[in-house]
Scaffold this motif. Sequence first.
Motif, PDB file in Angstrom:
ATOM      1  N   LEU A 135       1.083  -1.107  -0.416  1.00  0.00           N
ATOM      2  CA  LEU A 135       0.214   0.650  -0.080  1.00  0.00           C
ATOM      3  C   LEU A 135       0.861   1.466   0.129  1.00  0.00           C
ATOM      4  O   LEU A 135       1.200   1.693   0.958  1.00  0.00           O
ATOM      5  CB  LEU A 135      -1.206  -0.253   1.036  1.00  0.00           C
ATOM      6  N   ASN A 136       0.892   1.887  -0.910  1.00  0.00           N
ATOM      7  CA  ASN A 136       2.505   2.101  -1.211  1.00  0.00           C
ATOM      8  C   ASN A 136       1.666   3.953  -2.266  1.00  0.00           C
ATOM      9  O   ASN A 136       3.762   4.747  -2.862  1.00  0.00           O
ATOM     10  CB  ASN A 136       3.586   2.219  -1.362  1.00  0.00           C
ATOM     11  N   GLY A 137       0.404   4.059  -3.034  1.00  0.00           N
ATOM     12  CA  GLY A 137      -0.071   4.904  -3.528  1.00  0.00           C
ATOM     13  C   GLY A 137      -0.478   5.765  -2.656  1.00  0.00           C
ATOM     14  O   GLY A 137      -1.506   5.364  -2.199  1.00  0.00           O
ATOM     15  N   PHE A 138      -0.502   7.364  -3.020  1.00  0.00           N
ATOM     16  CA  PHE A 138      -1.813   8.093  -1.688  1.00  0.00           C
ATOM     17  C   PHE A 138      -1.932   9.495  -2.565  1.00  0.00           C
ATOM     18  O   PHE A 138      -1.318   9.588  -3.130  1.00  0.00           O
ATOM     19  CB  PHE A 138      -0.965   8.574  -0.347  1.00  0.00           C
ATOM     20  N   GLN A 139      -2.735   9.830  -1.974  1.00  0.00           N
ATOM     21  CA  GLN A 139      -4.024  11.772  -2.521  1.00  0.00           C
ATOM     22  C   GLN A 139      -4.297  11.329  -1.049  1.00  0.00           C
ATOM     23  O   GLN A 139      -4.916  10.168  -0.290  1.00  0.00           O
ATOM     24  CB  GLN A 139      -4.633  10.799  -3.720  1.00  0.00           C
ATOM     25  N   PHE A 145      -7.581  17.434  12.330  1.00  0.00           N
ATOM     26  CA  PHE A 145      -7.674  18.390  11.461  1.00  0.00           C
ATOM     27  C   PHE A 145      -8.365  17.398  10.415  1.00  0.00           C
ATOM     28  O   PHE A 145      -8.217  16.048  10.483  1.00  0.00           O
ATOM     29  CB  PHE A 145      -7.026  19.175  11.151  1.00  0.00           C
ATOM     30  N   PRO A 146      -9.489  18.463   9.553  1.00  0.00           N
ATOM     31  CA  PRO A 146      -9.832  17.524   8.534  1.00  0.00           C
ATOM     32  C   PRO A 146      -8.834  16.830   7.068  1.00  0.00           C
ATOM     33  O   PRO A 146      -8.201  17.855   6.216  1.00  0.00           O
ATOM     34  CB  PRO A 146     -10.755  19.044   7.822  1.00  0.00           C
ATOM     35  N   VAL A 147      -8.279  16.116   7.477  1.00  0.00           N
ATOM     36  CA  VAL A 147      -7.845  15.467   6.425  1.00  0.00           C
ATOM     37  C   VAL A 147      -7.896  14.026   6.882  1.00  0.00           C
ATOM     38  O   VAL A 147      -8.001  13.505   7.520  1.00  0.00           O
ATOM     39  CB  VAL A 147      -6.565  15.584   7.071  1.00  0.00           C
ATOM     40  N   THR A 148      -7.717  13.509   5.132  1.00  0.00           N
ATOM     41  CA  THR A 148      -7.841  12.287   4.614  1.00  0.00           C
ATOM     42  C   THR A 148      -7.009  11.728   3.327  1.00  0.00           C
ATOM     43  O   THR A 148      -6.555  12.249   3.500  1.00  0.00           O
ATOM     44  CB  THR A 148     -10.066  11.607   4.541  1.00  0.00           C
ATOM     45  N   ALA A 149      -7.475  10.064   3.617  1.00  0.00           N
ATOM     46  CA  ALA A 149      -6.082   9.662   2.386  1.00  0.00           C
ATOM     47  C   ALA A 149      -7.370   8.039   1.763  1.00  0.00           C
ATOM     48  O   ALA A 149      -7.751   7.580   2.884  1.00  0.00           O
ATOM     49  CB  ALA A 149      -4.792   9.679   3.459  1.00  0.00           C
ATOM     50  N   VAL A 150      -6.645   8.553   0.374  1.00  0.00           N
ATOM     51  CA  VAL A 150      -6.948   6.875  -0.080  1.00  0.00           C
ATOM     52  C   VAL A 150      -5.507   6.556  -0.117  1.00  0.00           C
ATOM     53  O   VAL A 150      -4.330   7.018  -0.908  1.00  0.00           O
ATOM     54  CB  VAL A 150      -7.729   7.585  -1.530  1.00  0.00           C
ATOM     55  N   ALA A 151      -5.377   5.124   0.222  1.00  0.00           N
ATOM     56  CA  ALA A 151      -4.136   4.074   0.089  1.00  0.00           C
ATOM     57  C   ALA A 151      -4.134   3.173  -0.746  1.00  0.00           C
ATOM     58  O   ALA A 151      -5.394   2.875  -0.841  1.00  0.00           O
ATOM     59  CB  ALA A 151      -3.706   4.154   1.812  1.00  0.00           C
ATOM     60  N   VAL A 152      -3.813   2.980  -2.222  1.00  0.00           N
ATOM     61  CA  VAL A 152      -3.691   2.273  -3.211  1.00  0.00           C
ATOM     62  C   VAL A 152      -2.601   0.984  -3.095  1.00  0.00           C
ATOM     63  O   VAL A 152      -1.438   1.775  -3.077  1.00  0.00           O
ATOM     64  CB  VAL A 152      -3.963   2.279  -3.932  1.00  0.00           C
ATOM     65  N   SER A 177      -8.624  20.476  -4.081  1.00  0.00           N
ATOM     66  CA  SER A 177      -8.525  22.261  -3.714  1.00  0.00           C
ATOM     67  C   SER A 177      -7.805  22.595  -2.250  1.00  0.00           C
ATOM     68  O   SER A 177      -6.910  22.999  -2.557  1.00  0.00           O
ATOM     69  CB  SER A 177      -9.859  23.037  -2.864  1.00  0.00           C
ATOM     70  N   TYR A 178      -8.426  21.378  -1.284  1.00  0.00           N
ATOM     71  CA  TYR A 178      -7.605  21.647   0.112  1.00  0.00           C
ATOM     72  C   TYR A 178      -6.788  19.794   0.609  1.00  0.00           C
ATOM     73  O   TYR A 178      -6.007  20.567   1.362  1.00  0.00           O
ATOM     74  CB  TYR A 178      -8.579  20.882   0.928  1.00  0.00           C
ATOM     75  N   GLY A 179      -6.447  18.890  -0.444  1.00  0.00           N
ATOM     76  CA  GLY A 179      -6.109  17.834  -0.211  1.00  0.00           C
ATOM     77  C   GLY A 179      -4.584  17.753  -0.343  1.00  0.00           C
ATOM     78  O   GLY A 179      -4.381  18.286  -0.844  1.00  0.00           O
TER      79      GLY A 179
END
Length: 465
Positions: free
Chosen positions: A133-137, A310-317, A333-335
């Motif tokens: 799991l090493n690709g992120f946004q 703090f509003p921060v989330t992630a998608v990991a693939v 915008s905020y990601g």
Amino acid sequence: MTVTADASPSFSSLDWGRVDLDQVPHIVAPPPGPRSREYHDRCTRYFKGLSGQVKLFPVAFSEGAGCVLTDVDGNRYIDFSSGIYVTTLGHCHPKVSEAIARYASTLMNAHDFTTPIKTRLCEKLAEILPGDLNGFQFYDSGTTAVEAGLRVLRAASGRNEIVSCYYDFHGKTYGAVSLGHIRSQVYGRVRAAGMHMVPRPDAYRPLWTKDDGTIDTDAYLRFYDEYLDRATVGDVAGFCLEPIQGWGGTIMPPEDFFPKLRQFCDERKLLLMMDEVLASWGRTGKWLCSEHWGIVPDVVTIGKGFGNGFPVTAVAVREPHKESFEKISASSSYGGNPMACAAALASTEVIEQDNLLAHALHLGEVALKRMRRMRDEHPIVGDVRAKGCLMGIELVQDKATRRPLEEAGRLVYQKAFARGLAWIPAGHILRMSPPIVMDERTLLKGLDIIDEAIGQTEKELGYAS
Ligand SMILES: Cc1ncc(COP(=O)(O)O)c(C=O)c1O
């Protein structure tokens, strides 16, 4: 009560979370007190669409420090909700607050240009997440991460249909709503095309059991097999589901479910997306809840406690799907803004440095032991569950029929809140998510308050304990 914001190298989060039990809970004006009522009335003239949590107990909060919340009347509460599964490290953790403040005064937004703090966060995630799991946004809410995850599923598979599960919750944007256990009037009226729902195993309320009465996980998988053949158009990208159903009531899967589902997906060339917005980042004592079952999802969403408020989330693939981010135009915008990355990196480092995954697991064991006593002593407590600091108590009319006791859920919630426990209702299932920095005595004090509230409720509803 004063709490010092000392973030020196010797600082430990367990000191930060520790509560002076003589001072908490501390009720000076029976809540909701007069100032709470005044603020609530003024605010709700304009601010609409409140959650059940607020409607059932309309206090106005003014401060949070560690595991303690203070309302505008000066009442202090033990926090058993972490905001809403968010402030996993307690309110205003000094190391996280300092990290956000640093970037709030140096660089707030640089779209998706590279920044040193984002680089460090990505490197840290690649180091601690399981498998490849090493690709992120990065995104700014759970539901936007879920939407991006769904787009990745489709881009990576070249297929369109998605299968999700009864009673899952994934957010309130259209794709996420279409995955969830929605009541159409509440969320959207029409589910998006190509979205399917199947039951998932709940050991307390099994649909299919073996001869010995235990849940038959294989029967669920046989049903999925048939469902894919008969109810889809054969264009299924994959499954998307929660590891433990949070909003559904802390519903745990049987231990063999996820390993079998992973194998099922692999054999049928389907992708597996785990929505870990609620259950990740230490909440259950692991970075990812799916690590409890030794599986690696193809796509995973991370949120809530990720930035500890703090509003921060992630998608990991996984490695093979990284390029899908290119196909879906993944930026926003905020990601991944510097403040968000700083909050997520600081939260991650705190969990690591203070060994909080192990502490969360320990708290879960302590809670389970105490809650099992409640189950044995109270006629209306049907089932109790905990993995790390994700906990639930299911209230029933009768232990044999297991019929839900909705009325009791509301009463127990209100009675415990009035005694100084800030927490989360969910119909007949009491849900708890204390910060993972809490100490054992405070956890047990909070559970004592719930125990007493259950006892009072039983008397009021005519159940003898
Ligand atoms: C599993 C899960 N996914 C997604 C979401 C949506 O997150 P947000 O409210 O940040 O959009 C939630 C929120 O509770 C959740 O529990």
